[in-house]
Design an enzyme around this catalytic site. Structure first.
Site, short mmCIF file in Angstrom:
data_model
loop_
_atom_site.label_atom_id
_atom_site.label_comp_id
_atom_site.label_asym_id
_atom_site.label_seq_id
_atom_site.Cartn_x
_atom_site.Cartn_y
_atom_site.Cartn_z
NE ARG A 1 0.32 4.71 2.11
CZ ARG A 1 0.60 4.06 0.98
NH1 ARG A 1 1.39 4.58 0.08
NH2 ARG A 1 0.06 2.88 0.73
CE1 TYR B 1 9.39 3.75 -1.97
CE2 TYR B 1 8.66 4.99 -0.07
CZ TYR B 1 8.43 4.04 -1.04
OH TYR B 1 7.24 3.38 -1.06
CG HIS C 1 3.33 0.64 0.34
ND1 HIS C 1 3.39 1.46 1.45
CD2 HIS C 1 3.90 1.34 -0.68
CE1 HIS C 1 3.95 2.61 1.09
NE2 HIS C 1 4.27 2.56 -0.19
CE1 TYR D 1 5.78 6.77 2.39
CE2 TYR D 1 6.37 4.44 2.31
CZ TYR D 1 5.78 5.55 1.73
OH TYR D 1 5.19 5.44 0.49
CG HIS E 1 5.39 1.74 -4.83
ND1 HIS E 1 4.35 2.62 -5.04
CD2 HIS E 1 5.91 2.07 -3.63
CE1 HIS E 1 4.26 3.46 -4.01
NE2 HIS E 1 5.19 3.14 -3.14
FE LIG Z 1 5.38 4.00 -1.22
#
Ligand SMILES: [Fe+2]
Length: 179
Positions: free
Chosen positions: A111, A64, A114, A103, A116
């Site tokens: 995770r 991110y 995905h 990640y 968001h």
């Molecule tokens: Fe996330």
């Protein structure tokens, strides 16, 4: 679901529906292109015209663009990471993005890929995550497993348009809890 730790602190100036191109950066985003579309609907099934659809996600390597992401995985300057669209008269939205990487979070859990979503209708709002069909890590993702209805969080894979076999075409509809 919750907003999570990686909602952008500073949203990019470029916020359009194509996350694979950043204004002023010559190279496009790395990763598999995703054509992501769907509808925002009211509880009665009619379109939530004008609903605001925000998405944010990790880049193809699972990073991110957020100061809380301490993974050390490289940023991708050609990836926008965040986008906003308004649903049209039929409730439709559409983004062009890349498939997010999986990640690892600081406690060691992984995770699954995905995206968001924060979806705002006139009087209600849904924050959720959309998952990619067929991902092996879906079976072990703690947030997907904790969902009351995990199948509703996994997008449908569509046949990509002719000549674009390398594109992942996904469809995901969202039903608001009120108009
Ligand atoms: Fe996330």
């Amino acid at each position: 679901m919750t907003i999570g730790p990686f909602y952008p602190v500073l949203r990019p100036l470029d916020q359009d529906g194509d996350l694979t191109v950043v204004n002023g950066i010559a190279t496009g985003a790395r990763g598999q292109i995703v054509d992501l579309a769907g509808r925002v609907l009211k509880p009665d099934g009619t379109p939530a015209a004008g609903a605001r659809v925000e998405i944010w996600q990790a880049n193809a390597a699972g990073r991110y663009a957020h100061p809380a992401d301490m993974s050390g995985v490289p940023l991708d300057p050609g990836f926008q990471g965040f986008g906003v669209q308004l649903a049209d008269a039929e409730g439709r939205y559409r983004f062009r993005t890349v498939k997010p990487g999986a990640y690892r979070i600081p406690d060691g859990r992984v995770r699954t890929p995905h995206i968001h979503f924060d979806v705002q209708g006139r009087t209600s709002r849904i924050v959720s995550q959309m998952f990619v069909p067929g991902e092996p890590l879906n079976a072990s993702d703690f947030l997907l497993k904790a969902s009351e209805a995990p199948d509703t969080l996994i997008a449908r894979k569509l046949q990509p348009p002719p000549g674009t076999a390398d594109i992942l075409a996904l469809e995901w509809d969202i039903v608001l809890v009120a108009a």
